[in-house]
Write an enzyme that holds these catalytic residues in place. Sequence first.
Site, PDB file in Angstrom:
ATOM      1  N   ARG A  88      50.376  90.592  66.108  1.00  0.00           N
ATOM      2  CA  ARG A  88      49.263  90.319  64.817  1.00  0.00           C
ATOM      3  C   ARG A  88      48.731  91.169  64.271  1.00  0.00           C
ATOM      4  O   ARG A  88      48.365  91.351  63.037  1.00  0.00           O
ATOM      5  CB  ARG A  88      48.100  90.019  65.257  1.00  0.00           C
ATOM      6  CG  ARG A  88      47.519  89.016  64.927  1.00  0.00           C
ATOM      7  CD  ARG A  88      47.086  87.630  66.131  1.00  0.00           C
ATOM      8  NE  ARG A  88      46.722  86.656  65.936  1.00  0.00           N
ATOM      9  CZ  ARG A  88      46.469  86.008  66.273  1.00  0.00           C
ATOM     10  NH1 ARG A  88      47.109  85.327  67.598  1.00  0.00           N
ATOM     11  NH2 ARG A  88      44.880  84.675  66.094  1.00  0.00           N
ATOM     12  N   ARG A 162      37.499  74.538  70.944  1.00  0.00           N
ATOM     13  CA  ARG A 162      37.438  75.885  71.423  1.00  0.00           C
ATOM     14  C   ARG A 162      36.198  76.104  70.853  1.00  0.00           C
ATOM     15  O   ARG A 162      35.559  76.187  70.465  1.00  0.00           O
ATOM     16  CB  ARG A 162      38.387  75.902  70.293  1.00  0.00           C
ATOM     17  CG  ARG A 162      40.206  76.368  71.949  1.00  0.00           C
ATOM     18  CD  ARG A 162      40.938  76.798  71.074  1.00  0.00           C
ATOM     19  NE  ARG A 162      41.329  77.461  70.426  1.00  0.00           N
ATOM     20  CZ  ARG A 162      41.617  78.736  69.462  1.00  0.00           C
ATOM     21  NH1 ARG A 162      43.468  77.928  69.285  1.00  0.00           N
ATOM     22  NH2 ARG A 162      42.095  79.559  69.107  1.00  0.00           N
TER      23      ARG A 162
HETATM   24  P1  AP5 Z   1      45.214  81.766  68.644  1.00  0.00           P
HETATM   25  O1  AP5 Z   1      44.744  81.228  69.573  1.00  0.00           O
HETATM   26  O2  AP5 Z   1      46.405  82.227  68.133  1.00  0.00           O
HETATM   27  O3  AP5 Z   1      44.744  81.346  67.657  1.00  0.00           O
HETATM   28  P2  AP5 Z   1      44.562  81.344  65.339  1.00  0.00           P
HETATM   29  O4  AP5 Z   1      45.761  82.229  65.553  1.00  0.00           O
HETATM   30  O5  AP5 Z   1      43.704  81.274  65.315  1.00  0.00           O
HETATM   31  O6  AP5 Z   1      45.419  79.639  65.495  1.00  0.00           O
HETATM   32  P3  AP5 Z   1      44.517  78.616  65.620  1.00  0.00           P
HETATM   33  O7  AP5 Z   1      45.797  78.176  67.527  1.00  0.00           O
HETATM   34  O8  AP5 Z   1      43.436  78.240  65.923  1.00  0.00           O
HETATM   35  O9  AP5 Z   1      45.829  77.768  64.893  1.00  0.00           O
HETATM   36  P4  AP5 Z   1      47.128  77.288  64.662  1.00  0.00           P
HETATM   37  O10 AP5 Z   1      47.458  77.725  63.778  1.00  0.00           O
HETATM   38  O11 AP5 Z   1      47.412  77.106  66.559  1.00  0.00           O
HETATM   39  O12 AP5 Z   1      47.046  75.297  64.556  1.00  0.00           O
HETATM   40  P5  AP5 Z   1      46.829  74.546  64.947  1.00  0.00           P
HETATM   41  O13 AP5 Z   1      48.464  73.598  65.144  1.00  0.00           O
HETATM   42  O14 AP5 Z   1      46.151  73.852  66.907  1.00  0.00           O
HETATM   43  O15 AP5 Z   1      44.026  83.429  68.961  1.00  0.00           O
HETATM   44  C1  AP5 Z   1      42.390  83.144  69.174  1.00  0.00           C
HETATM   45  C2  AP5 Z   1      41.659  84.499  69.248  1.00  0.00           C
HETATM   46  O16 AP5 Z   1      42.955  85.039  70.207  1.00  0.00           O
HETATM   47  C3  AP5 Z   1      42.379  85.229  68.564  1.00  0.00           C
HETATM   48  O17 AP5 Z   1      41.105  85.267  67.786  1.00  0.00           O
HETATM   49  C4  AP5 Z   1      42.347  87.335  69.375  1.00  0.00           C
HETATM   50  O18 AP5 Z   1      40.943  86.934  69.230  1.00  0.00           O
HETATM   51  C5  AP5 Z   1      42.925  86.285  70.438  1.00  0.00           C
HETATM   52  N1  AP5 Z   1      44.446  86.856  69.682  1.00  0.00           N
HETATM   53  C6  AP5 Z   1      45.297  85.960  70.135  1.00  0.00           C
HETATM   54  N2  AP5 Z   1      46.627  86.302  69.715  1.00  0.00           N
HETATM   55  C7  AP5 Z   1      46.352  87.556  69.347  1.00  0.00           C
HETATM   56  C8  AP5 Z   1      47.075  89.179  69.429  1.00  0.00           C
HETATM   57  N3  AP5 Z   1      48.499  89.000  69.466  1.00  0.00           N
HETATM   58  N4  AP5 Z   1      46.626  90.438  69.140  1.00  0.00           N
HETATM   59  C9  AP5 Z   1      45.294  90.759  69.020  1.00  0.00           C
HETATM   60  N5  AP5 Z   1      44.481  89.059  69.308  1.00  0.00           N
HETATM   61  C10 AP5 Z   1      44.922  87.971  69.789  1.00  0.00           C
HETATM   62  O19 AP5 Z   1      46.513  73.084  64.133  1.00  0.00           O
HETATM   63  C11 AP5 Z   1      45.227  73.214  63.541  1.00  0.00           C
HETATM   64  C12 AP5 Z   1      44.358  71.879  63.337  1.00  0.00           C
HETATM   65  O20 AP5 Z   1      44.886  71.060  63.055  1.00  0.00           O
HETATM   66  C13 AP5 Z   1      44.665  70.984  64.766  1.00  0.00           C
HETATM   67  O21 AP5 Z   1      44.165  69.706  64.986  1.00  0.00           O
HETATM   68  C14 AP5 Z   1      46.366  69.539  64.178  1.00  0.00           C
HETATM   69  O22 AP5 Z   1      46.274  69.035  65.146  1.00  0.00           O
HETATM   70  C15 AP5 Z   1      45.770  70.405  62.378  1.00  0.00           C
HETATM   71  N6  AP5 Z   1      47.441  70.101  62.304  1.00  0.00           N
HETATM   72  C16 AP5 Z   1      48.177  70.603  62.378  1.00  0.00           C
HETATM   73  N7  AP5 Z   1      48.891  70.609  60.977  1.00  0.00           N
HETATM   74  C17 AP5 Z   1      48.210  70.293  60.910  1.00  0.00           C
HETATM   75  C18 AP5 Z   1      48.303  69.210  59.181  1.00  0.00           C
HETATM   76  N8  AP5 Z   1      49.900  69.875  58.600  1.00  0.00           N
HETATM   77  N9  AP5 Z   1      48.058  68.775  58.702  1.00  0.00           N
HETATM   78  C19 AP5 Z   1      46.992  67.625  58.973  1.00  0.00           C
HETATM   79  N10 AP5 Z   1      46.372  68.668  60.479  1.00  0.00           N
HETATM   80  C20 AP5 Z   1      46.873  69.284  60.829  1.00  0.00           C
END
Ligand code: AP5
Length: 212
Positions: A88, A162
């Site tokens: 990240r 979440r």
């Molecule tokens: P993390 O859990 O990694 O969250 P994020 O990066 O914010 O990503 P998300 O899980 O929220 O989104 P995603 O891209 O996976 O989307 P999704 O597929 O679910 O991190 C959370 C926290 O942990 C960070 O803020 C930090 O504090 C910590 N952390 C984690 N890793 C770290 C690291 N390496 N270093 C330091 N801290 C760290 O899709 C979202 C929604 O949209 C779903 O409902 C889905 O059904 C829908 N959707 C998906 N694609 C589409 C599409 N094409 N069209 C319509 N809807 C869609």
Amino acid sequence: MNIILLGPPGAGKGTQAAYIVKKINVPQISTGNILREAVANKTEYGLKAQEYMNRGDLVTDEIVIGIIRDRIQESDCQNGYILDGFPRNKEQSIALDSMLQEFGHSIDRVFDFRVSEENLLKRLLGRLNCSNTSCGAGYHEEFKKPKVKGKCDACGSDLFRRADDNKETILNRNKVYEETAGPIRDHYSEILIAIDSDKEISEINATLDKHL
Ligand code: AP5
């Protein structure tokens, strides 16, 4: 095959990771999921991570690098893995390089999911997750509805939102991402594949098929 998924919150990393797992049968390693489990279990590092996650800031490198180091040595990673949400920042990518060298691994693909702020807000404000951590399926109240409201199609467990999926935290998560993404993209520029993640889920699946 070892794969990295880059992209802002809500870009669809978790959604597409689940697709790739089925397609090539390697595990998804999501630092976010591992951290959330540690928070729920009130482990020592979970307690340290919680306040960063609630704000939408990055958890310390020391914690996440330790998580990845342990996880990629597990037996189910022998044929590869998908890193979802790691690295990240520049420091994490450098630490990953030295782990890969030490274990004789290499990264084959880096998918860089790009999505507009408007779409990421819509997606995260409507996201629903399965509460059963061994299932972890993801849904959306508009774009990927469960068959029975509030229940997981796959295992029947309750769905939940979440804690960090609120507007203020989402915007901070996106800001943090924008500040750290550039150096990572530069680091992997030779193998980076940009993916237009404003498209529908099935269209993105088809794009990934071409690269797997
Ligand atoms: P993390 O859990 O990694 O969250 P994020 O990066 O914010 O990503 P998300 O899980 O929220 O989104 P995603 O891209 O996976 O989307 P999704 O597929 O679910 O991190 C959370 C926290 O942990 C960070 O803020 C930090 O504090 C910590 N952390 C984690 N890793 C770290 C690291 N390496 N270093 C330091 N801290 C760290 O899709 C979202 C929604 O949209 C779903 O409902 C889905 O059904 C829908 N959707 C998906 N694609 C589409 C599409 N094409 N069209 C319509 N809807 C869609």
